[in-house]
Design a protein around this motif. Structure first.
Motif, mmCIF file in Angstrom:
data_model
loop_
_atom_site.group_PDB
_atom_site.id
_atom_site.type_symbol
_atom_site.label_atom_id
_atom_site.label_comp_id
_atom_site.label_asym_id
_atom_site.label_seq_id
_atom_site.Cartn_x
_atom_site.Cartn_y
_atom_site.Cartn_z
ATOM 1 N N GLN A 2 38.111 72.270 -22.150
ATOM 2 C CA GLN A 2 37.751 70.889 -21.864
ATOM 3 C C GLN A 2 37.912 70.579 -20.378
ATOM 4 O OE1 GLN A 2 39.864 68.131 -24.292
ATOM 5 N NE2 GLN A 2 38.908 66.354 -23.380
ATOM 6 N N LEU A 3 36.907 69.924 -19.820
ATOM 7 C CA LEU A 3 36.956 69.521 -18.420
ATOM 8 C C LEU A 3 37.529 68.116 -18.294
ATOM 9 C CD1 LEU A 3 33.475 70.792 -17.185
ATOM 10 C CD2 LEU A 3 35.710 71.754 -16.674
ATOM 11 N N ARG A 4 38.151 67.853 -17.143
ATOM 12 C CA ARG A 4 38.778 66.556 -16.874
ATOM 13 C C ARG A 4 38.020 65.791 -15.788
ATOM 14 N NH1 ARG A 4 43.426 67.484 -14.101
ATOM 15 N NH2 ARG A 4 44.089 65.379 -14.524
ATOM 16 N N ILE A 5 36.724 65.971 -15.703
ATOM 17 C CA ILE A 5 35.954 65.371 -14.611
ATOM 18 C C ILE A 5 36.074 63.852 -14.615
ATOM 19 C CG2 ILE A 5 33.630 65.020 -13.695
ATOM 20 C CD1 ILE A 5 33.046 67.928 -14.584
ATOM 21 N N LYS A 6 35.956 63.218 -15.777
ATOM 22 C CA LYS A 6 36.051 61.749 -15.833
ATOM 23 C C LYS A 6 37.427 61.281 -15.369
ATOM 24 C CE LYS A 6 34.488 60.751 -20.056
ATOM 25 N NZ LYS A 6 33.923 59.988 -21.175
ATOM 26 N N GLU A 7 38.458 61.946 -15.850
ATOM 27 C CA GLU A 7 39.832 61.559 -15.493
ATOM 28 C C GLU A 7 40.076 61.711 -13.989
ATOM 29 O OE1 GLU A 7 44.283 63.339 -16.295
ATOM 30 O OE2 GLU A 7 42.777 63.595 -17.852
ATOM 31 N N VAL A 8 39.665 62.856 -13.437
ATOM 32 C CA VAL A 8 39.892 63.114 -12.015
ATOM 33 C C VAL A 8 39.046 62.176 -11.158
ATOM 34 C CG1 VAL A 8 39.718 64.833 -10.175
ATOM 35 C CG2 VAL A 8 40.562 65.514 -12.423
ATOM 36 N N SER A 9 37.785 61.969 -11.519
ATOM 37 C CA SER A 9 36.936 61.084 -10.714
ATOM 38 C C SER A 9 37.465 59.650 -10.745
ATOM 39 C CB SER A 9 35.475 61.145 -11.168
ATOM 40 O OG SER A 9 35.331 60.664 -12.473
ATOM 41 N N LYS A 10 37.942 59.221 -11.904
ATOM 42 C CA LYS A 10 38.503 57.873 -12.008
ATOM 43 C C LYS A 10 39.739 57.727 -11.125
ATOM 44 C CE LYS A 10 39.988 54.417 -15.360
ATOM 45 N NZ LYS A 10 40.188 54.104 -16.772
ATOM 46 N N SER A 11 40.595 58.758 -11.117
ATOM 47 C CA SER A 11 41.807 58.700 -10.282
ATOM 48 C C SER A 11 41.464 58.704 -8.789
ATOM 49 C CB SER A 11 42.749 59.860 -10.608
ATOM 50 O OG SER A 11 42.245 61.081 -10.103
ATOM 51 N N GLN A 12 40.291 59.246 -8.444
ATOM 52 C CA GLN A 12 39.842 59.266 -7.049
ATOM 53 C C GLN A 12 39.037 58.011 -6.692
ATOM 54 O OE1 GLN A 12 40.591 61.647 -4.846
ATOM 55 N NE2 GLN A 12 41.590 63.005 -6.288
ATOM 56 N N GLY A 13 38.773 57.157 -7.687
ATOM 57 C CA GLY A 13 37.993 55.950 -7.454
ATOM 58 C C GLY A 13 36.507 56.232 -7.267
ATOM 59 N N ILE A 14 36.026 57.336 -7.866
ATOM 60 C CA ILE A 14 34.620 57.726 -7.747
ATOM 61 C C ILE A 14 33.964 57.620 -9.119
ATOM 62 C CG2 ILE A 14 33.045 59.621 -7.168
ATOM 63 C CD1 ILE A 14 35.206 60.675 -5.266
ATOM 64 N N SER A 15 32.900 56.846 -9.200
ATOM 65 C CA SER A 15 32.185 56.699 -10.468
ATOM 66 C C SER A 15 31.388 57.967 -10.756
ATOM 67 C CB SER A 15 31.231 55.500 -10.410
ATOM 68 O OG SER A 15 30.164 55.775 -9.521
ATOM 69 N N ILE A 16 31.014 58.144 -12.008
ATOM 70 C CA ILE A 16 30.189 59.291 -12.396
ATOM 71 C C ILE A 16 28.841 59.223 -11.670
ATOM 72 C CG2 ILE A 16 28.966 60.361 -14.338
ATOM 73 C CD1 ILE A 16 31.992 60.956 -14.258
ATOM 74 N N THR A 17 28.312 58.025 -11.486
ATOM 75 C CA THR A 17 27.051 57.853 -10.764
ATOM 76 C C THR A 17 27.196 58.303 -9.313
ATOM 77 O OG1 THR A 17 26.455 56.009 -12.198
ATOM 78 C CG2 THR A 17 25.282 56.174 -10.094
ATOM 79 N N LYS A 18 28.265 57.890 -8.659
ATOM 80 C CA LYS A 18 28.506 58.281 -7.266
ATOM 81 C C LYS A 18 28.763 59.784 -7.175
ATOM 82 C CE LYS A 18 29.230 57.675 -2.883
ATOM 83 N NZ LYS A 18 28.103 57.425 -1.982
ATOM 84 N N LEU A 19 29.504 60.335 -8.126
ATOM 85 C CA LEU A 19 29.784 61.766 -8.139
ATOM 86 C C LEU A 19 28.490 62.559 -8.266
ATOM 87 C CD1 LEU A 19 31.845 64.051 -8.089
ATOM 88 C CD2 LEU A 19 32.129 63.746 -10.558
ATOM 89 N N ALA A 20 27.603 62.107 -9.132
ATOM 90 C CA ALA A 20 26.305 62.771 -9.291
ATOM 91 C C ALA A 20 25.545 62.773 -7.970
ATOM 92 C CB ALA A 20 25.480 62.073 -10.370
ATOM 93 N N GLU A 21 25.575 61.653 -7.274
ATOM 94 C CA GLU A 21 24.908 61.536 -5.976
ATOM 95 C C GLU A 21 25.528 62.494 -4.960
ATOM 96 O OE1 GLU A 21 24.973 58.169 -2.566
ATOM 97 O OE2 GLU A 21 24.408 57.449 -4.565
ATOM 98 N N LEU A 22 26.852 62.560 -4.921
ATOM 99 C CA LEU A 22 27.552 63.446 -3.980
ATOM 100 C C LEU A 22 27.254 64.916 -4.248
ATOM 101 C CD1 LEU A 22 31.056 61.710 -3.912
ATOM 102 C CD2 LEU A 22 29.382 61.764 -2.048
ATOM 103 N N VAL A 23 27.104 65.267 -5.525
ATOM 104 C CA VAL A 23 26.899 66.656 -5.926
ATOM 105 C C VAL A 23 25.423 67.043 -5.866
ATOM 106 C CG1 VAL A 23 27.169 68.229 -7.895
ATOM 107 C CG2 VAL A 23 29.002 66.675 -7.310
#
Length: 82
Positions: A2-23
């Motif tokens: 299991q990946l913790r992407i949502k948990e880690v991105s939330k702790s960094q203050g980065i939304s999934i939408t913003k993360l997608a843009e960055l990646v």
């Protein structure tokens, strides 16, 4: 695993939408990865880790040593030794 992407991105203050843009992938693709519906390639996993400023292993949830994952249904199975 299991990946913790949502948990880690939330702790960094980065939304999934913003993360997608960055990646450099679409928001639906990132959402599917974050929700465990799609497995990312190693390259994409590394790009996600860089975007979040964490090492790749931090994106994985620790697995208890007394469980295995059923290859058919994906459920965790607890192993008990007697």
């Amino acid at each position: 695993m299991q990946l913790r992407i949502k948990e880690v991105s939330k702790s960094q203050g980065i939304s999934i939408t913003k993360l997608a843009e960055l990646v450099g992938i679409t928001q639906p693709n990132m959402s599917n990865i974050a929700n465990g519906k799609t497995s990312p390639s190693l390259d994409l996993l590394e790009r996600i880790a860089v975007a979040l400023g964490v090492p790749v292993p931090e994106l994985f949830a620790p697995q208890p040593t007394n469980t295995i994952t059923c290859p058919h249904c994906g459920k965790s199975i607890t192993i008990k030794a007697e």
